[in-house]
Design a protein around this motif. Structure first.
Motif, PDB file in Angstrom:
ATOM      1  N   THR A  89      -6.030   8.540 -36.823  1.00 15.77           N
ATOM      2  CA  THR A  89      -7.185   7.810 -36.318  1.00 15.77           C
ATOM      3  C   THR A  89      -7.387   8.167 -34.852  1.00 15.77           C
ATOM      4  OG1 THR A  89      -6.735   5.987 -37.865  1.00 15.77           O
ATOM      5  CG2 THR A  89      -8.168   5.505 -35.999  1.00 15.77           C
ATOM      6  N   PHE A  90      -8.660   8.312 -34.486  1.00 17.07           N
ATOM      7  CA  PHE A  90      -8.993   8.717 -33.112  1.00 17.07           C
ATOM      8  C   PHE A  90     -10.024   7.745 -32.542  1.00 17.07           C
ATOM      9  CE2 PHE A  90      -7.692  12.365 -35.513  1.00 17.07           C
ATOM     10  CZ  PHE A  90      -6.907  13.114 -34.660  1.00 17.07           C
ATOM     11  N   VAL A  91      -9.861   7.411 -31.246  1.00 15.95           N
ATOM     12  CA  VAL A  91     -10.833   6.612 -30.505  1.00 15.95           C
ATOM     13  C   VAL A  91     -11.306   7.459 -29.341  1.00 15.95           C
ATOM     14  CG1 VAL A  91     -11.231   4.517 -29.170  1.00 15.95           C
ATOM     15  CG2 VAL A  91      -9.772   4.433 -31.202  1.00 15.95           C
ATOM     16  N   ASN A  92     -12.605   7.795 -29.365  1.00 18.29           N
ATOM     17  CA  ASN A  92     -13.175   8.689 -28.339  1.00 18.29           C
ATOM     18  C   ASN A  92     -12.381   9.987 -28.274  1.00 18.29           C
ATOM     19  OD1 ASN A  92     -15.153   6.755 -27.675  1.00 18.29           O
ATOM     20  ND2 ASN A  92     -13.751   5.764 -26.230  1.00 18.29           N
ATOM     21  N   GLU A  93     -12.053  10.524 -29.469  1.00 11.12           N
ATOM     22  CA  GLU A  93     -11.345  11.798 -29.653  1.00 11.12           C
ATOM     23  C   GLU A  93      -9.933  11.782 -29.081  1.00 11.12           C
ATOM     24  OE1 GLU A  93     -12.385  14.027 -31.662  1.00 11.12           O
ATOM     25  OE2 GLU A  93     -14.224  12.898 -31.977  1.00 11.12           O
ATOM     26  N   THR A  94      -9.364  10.594 -28.897  1.00 11.91           N
ATOM     27  CA  THR A  94      -7.962  10.467 -28.482  1.00 11.91           C
ATOM     28  C   THR A  94      -7.187   9.880 -29.660  1.00 11.91           C
ATOM     29  OG1 THR A  94      -8.593  10.122 -26.183  1.00 11.91           O
ATOM     30  CG2 THR A  94      -6.376   9.445 -26.832  1.00 11.91           C
ATOM     31  N   ILE A  95      -6.103  10.537 -30.047  1.00  9.68           N
ATOM     32  CA  ILE A  95      -5.350  10.091 -31.213  1.00  9.68           C
ATOM     33  C   ILE A  95      -4.723   8.735 -30.938  1.00  9.68           C
ATOM     34  CG2 ILE A  95      -3.203  11.244 -30.540  1.00  9.68           C
ATOM     35  CD1 ILE A  95      -2.787  11.902 -33.530  1.00  9.68           C
ATOM     36  N   VAL A  96      -4.706   7.921 -31.950  1.00  6.91           N
ATOM     37  CA  VAL A  96      -4.149   6.571 -31.851  1.00  6.91           C
ATOM     38  C   VAL A  96      -2.743   6.595 -32.420  1.00  6.91           C
ATOM     39  CG1 VAL A  96      -4.362   4.205 -32.704  1.00  6.91           C
ATOM     40  CG2 VAL A  96      -6.385   5.440 -31.933  1.00  6.91           C
ATOM     41  N   GLU A  97      -1.789   6.030 -31.692  1.00  2.00           N
ATOM     42  CA  GLU A  97      -0.419   5.970 -32.176  1.00  2.00           C
ATOM     43  C   GLU A  97      -0.343   5.007 -33.363  1.00  2.00           C
ATOM     44  OE1 GLU A  97       4.080   4.840 -30.562  1.00  2.00           O
ATOM     45  OE2 GLU A  97       2.372   4.924 -29.192  1.00  2.00           O
ATOM     46  N   SER A  98       0.302   5.436 -34.412  1.00  2.00           N
ATOM     47  CA  SER A  98       0.370   4.640 -35.636  1.00  2.00           C
ATOM     48  C   SER A  98       1.144   3.352 -35.389  1.00  2.00           C
ATOM     49  CB  SER A  98       1.053   5.436 -36.752  1.00  2.00           C
ATOM     50  OG  SER A  98       0.324   6.608 -37.054  1.00  2.00           O
ATOM     51  N   GLY A  99       0.646   2.296 -35.990  1.00  2.00           N
ATOM     52  CA  GLY A  99       1.333   1.011 -35.918  1.00  2.00           C
ATOM     53  C   GLY A  99       1.124   0.243 -34.642  1.00  2.00           C
ATOM     54  N   THR A 100       0.300   0.721 -33.744  1.00  3.91           N
ATOM     55  CA  THR A 100       0.064   0.033 -32.471  1.00  3.91           C
ATOM     56  C   THR A 100      -1.405  -0.387 -32.378  1.00  3.91           C
ATOM     57  OG1 THR A 100      -0.397   2.115 -31.319  1.00  3.91           O
ATOM     58  CG2 THR A 100       1.876   1.320 -31.310  1.00  3.91           C
ATOM     59  N   GLU A 101      -1.641  -1.502 -31.678  1.00  3.07           N
ATOM     60  CA  GLU A 101      -3.000  -2.004 -31.491  1.00  3.07           C
ATOM     61  C   GLU A 101      -3.668  -1.294 -30.317  1.00  3.07           C
ATOM     62  OE1 GLU A 101      -2.913  -6.207 -31.055  1.00  3.07           O
ATOM     63  OE2 GLU A 101      -2.242  -6.591 -33.115  1.00  3.07           O
ATOM     64  N   ASN A 102      -4.884  -0.834 -30.547  1.00  4.32           N
ATOM     65  CA  ASN A 102      -5.650  -0.139 -29.506  1.00  4.32           C
ATOM     66  C   ASN A 102      -6.993  -0.843 -29.352  1.00  4.32           C
ATOM     67  OD1 ASN A 102      -4.124   2.713 -29.011  1.00  4.32           O
ATOM     68  ND2 ASN A 102      -3.955   2.096 -31.158  1.00  4.32           N
ATOM     69  N   LEU A 103      -7.286  -1.312 -28.134  1.00  2.99           N
ATOM     70  CA  LEU A 103      -8.513  -2.048 -27.865  1.00  2.99           C
ATOM     71  C   LEU A 103      -9.721  -1.125 -27.999  1.00  2.99           C
ATOM     72  CD1 LEU A 103      -9.835  -4.707 -26.860  1.00  2.99           C
ATOM     73  CD2 LEU A 103      -9.591  -3.803 -24.529  1.00  2.99           C
ATOM     74  N   ILE A 104     -10.755  -1.616 -28.703  1.00  9.19           N
ATOM     75  CA  ILE A 104     -12.002  -0.862 -28.820  1.00  9.19           C
ATOM     76  C   ILE A 104     -13.134  -1.740 -28.300  1.00  9.19           C
ATOM     77  CG2 ILE A 104     -11.275   0.608 -30.740  1.00  9.19           C
ATOM     78  CD1 ILE A 104     -12.570  -1.322 -32.668  1.00  9.19           C
ATOM     79  N   LYS A 105     -14.147  -1.099 -27.739  1.00 10.63           N
ATOM     80  CA  LYS A 105     -15.289  -1.792 -27.148  1.00 10.63           C
ATOM     81  C   LYS A 105     -16.584  -1.212 -27.708  1.00 10.63           C
ATOM     82  CE  LYS A 105     -12.819  -2.690 -22.816  1.00 10.63           C
ATOM     83  NZ  LYS A 105     -12.819  -2.517 -21.331  1.00 10.63           N
TER      84      LYS A 105
END
Length: 520
Positions: A487-503
């Motif tokens: 999974t990517f947010v703004n083309e940055t890979i998201v570490e699995s199992g961790t919460e990543n804030l999205i706006k």
């Protein structure tokens, strides 16, 4: 704090344990896990970079049990996971792996969302071992913290809780037998329902060449003029020609007296044609002969009768016999109807039956007051003293009448600010332009239709349980669930199992599927 870190290598996702200088390996358990593929236990990959040593476990396309059990849990999910954990522990004992080295934590026990297969992590390090593994308490905590699906039969819960509470010495083998028996009974009942005779079975068409072995149904009754016409059995023609004796005739005398010839002819004529009634005063109850009867049963006697009937004309009608006087109906107020009460004077005039207008009749004298109150069936006009005219408002039936001229309104709440709806996060799929509302605290995305909240079935790059979007305190977070293509947010890979804030305005990519995150 977790002892694991997440590492993404290509399409694989690993949880990594870093071996410290104080750690001492259990060589037997480590060798069994490294050289054998034990079902239900994650295989170990040992790596070393310079002086650093790592133990890696492949958890690609698997999610933690804690995530899988969020929301309602069905019978099959719970029983499959309980049975899978027990099978893995029993298999490890066969390979002489120390069960105290397992991590019995639902955050680090992983499950395949499609097959419900579980994977347990074992760290073959002596200082990580637990002296005693309380599996009984582990299962009990899951039972007490799980929200079960109330739309299905929950009779499996009580036997599990009773076993966990009543057994002093916990036996994993006996517990697994209980779980398998409950799972088998559920599968058997589902099979019985599926093969029950109450289920719909398509009937063969009229032109079908396949023969049906079922017995032919009984012929449906024919309905004519709202009456059921039953089929009568075919009668024997010989039996039908026999004369039917009346029920009143019990026996026939042995010898009948001879009938005179003239009397026999007269009786025969009487049977054929009824006598013609005389005109005027000689009125009889016999039917008159008609032209149709004359034509169908032509004879000299019938012809003479018909001519005599035509010569004399139609017979006079019978005079109606006066019938017994029926009790008259109750007359309007102010008139007394005689004959309805024995207390009314017999000298009172009667009302003729042919009268079309009511006749005023004098009321009878009132009898002396009896000891008890009696109810009379005749009505008498009761004089009412004149009173002042009363202004009565016209009734309005069917609606509520307001008895006040004051306006009726709703209750006004003071000091309460108007409710302002909060914007809701949405995903806009770039391929189709579809808007997906994030309407749950934990919104699941993937291609396992029975598990996720938004199903993506037309893209093979999406994992079965690819990612979750968490809504908390008005903020939104995305979690990658060990997906194959990440999974990517703004083309940055998201570490699995961790919460990543999205706006709002962020671009989210699941594998090669692009979404725009907006607030509406």
């Amino acid at each position: 704090m977790s002892i694991f870190t997440i590492e993404n290598q290509g399409v694989n996702t690993y949880i990594v344990y870093k071996v410290t200088a104080e750690d001492e390996f259990d060589s037997l358990s480590f060798g069994m896990l490294a050289n054998n593929k034990i079902r239900g236990i994650a295989p170990i990959l040992f790596t070393q970079v310079d002086a650093d040593k790592y133990l890696k476990y492949n958890i690609s396309s698997k999610i933690p049990v804690s995530t899988y059990f969020k929301g309602t849990v069905t019978r099959k999910k719970l029983l499959d996971i309980f049975s899978g954990i027990a099978s893995a522990v029993m298999a490890a004992e066969e390979y002489m792996v120390d069960t105290s080295l397992f991590i019995f934590d639902i955050d680090h026990i992983y499950v395949d969302a499609t097959t419900n297969e579980t994977t347990i992590i074992c760290i073959p390090v002596v200082n990580c071992a637990h002296s005693t593994v309380d599996l009984q308490m582990f299962y009990k905590q899951i039972m007490y913290s799980t929200q079960f699906d109330q739309n299905e039969n929950c009779d499996y819960i009580a036997p599990i809780i009773n076993y966990l509470n009543s057994t002093q010495v916990f036996s994993l083998a006996d517990f697994k037998k209980l779980i398998d028996r409950l799972n088998f009974s559920a599968a058997q009942s589902a099979t019985v329902v599926a093969s029950s005779g109450t289920s719909y079975q398509p009937q063969p068409s009229v032109n079908s060449s396949v023969s049906v072995q079922n017995p032919a149904p009984a012929p449906a009754p024919v309905y004519t003029e709202n009456r059921v016409v039953k089929e009568e059995p075919v009668k024997n023609p010989l039996v039908n020609t026999l004369p039917i004796m009346p029920d009143t005739v019990k026996s026939v005398p042995a010898a009948m007296p001879p009938v005179p010839q003239k009397a026999a002819k007269a009786s025969k004529a009487a049977k054929k044609t009824p006598p013609v009634p005389e005109v005027n005063n000689d009125v009889t109850d016999e039917k008159q002969i008609s032209l149709l009867t004359l034509l169908t049963k032509f004879s000299k006697e019938n012809l003479d009768l018909y001519k005599a009937q035509k010569a004399n004309g139609k017979p006079a009608k019978k005079e109606k016999t006066p019938k017994a006087t029926k009790p008259a109906k109750a007359a309007p107020m102010g008139f007394a109807i005689p004959g309805q009460n024995s207390s009314i004077n017999s000298d009172s005039p009667t009302v003729p039956a042919s009268a079309s207008q009511p006749v005023a009749v004098a009321a009878p004298k009132a009898p002396p007051a009896p000891a008890k109150t009696t109810v009379e069936s005749s009505y008498q006009q009761i004089p009412v003293a004149p009173s002042k005219p009363v202004n009565v408002q016209q009734a309005n039936f069917g609606e509520t009448t307001v008895l006040s001229s004051a306006a009726v309104g709703e209750t006004t709440v003071l000091g309460v600010a108007p409710v302002v709806s909060q914007p809701v996060g949405h995903l806009v799929r770039a391929k189709t332009g579809e808007k997906i509302a994030i309407n749950k605290p934990a919104f699941r995305i993937g291609k396992e239709k029975s598990y996720v909240d938004y199903f993506i079935g037309d893209n093979t790059a999406i994992s079965r349980s690819h990612a979750d979007i968490i809504m908390r305190n008005g903020n939104y977070y995305i979690i990658d669930l060990n997906s194959t293509n990440h999974t990517f947010v703004n083309e940055t890979i998201v570490e699995s199992g961790t919460e990543n804030l999205i706006k709002a305005g962020d671009k989210i990519r699941l594998g090669n599927e692009v979404f725009d995150f907006i607030m509406l």
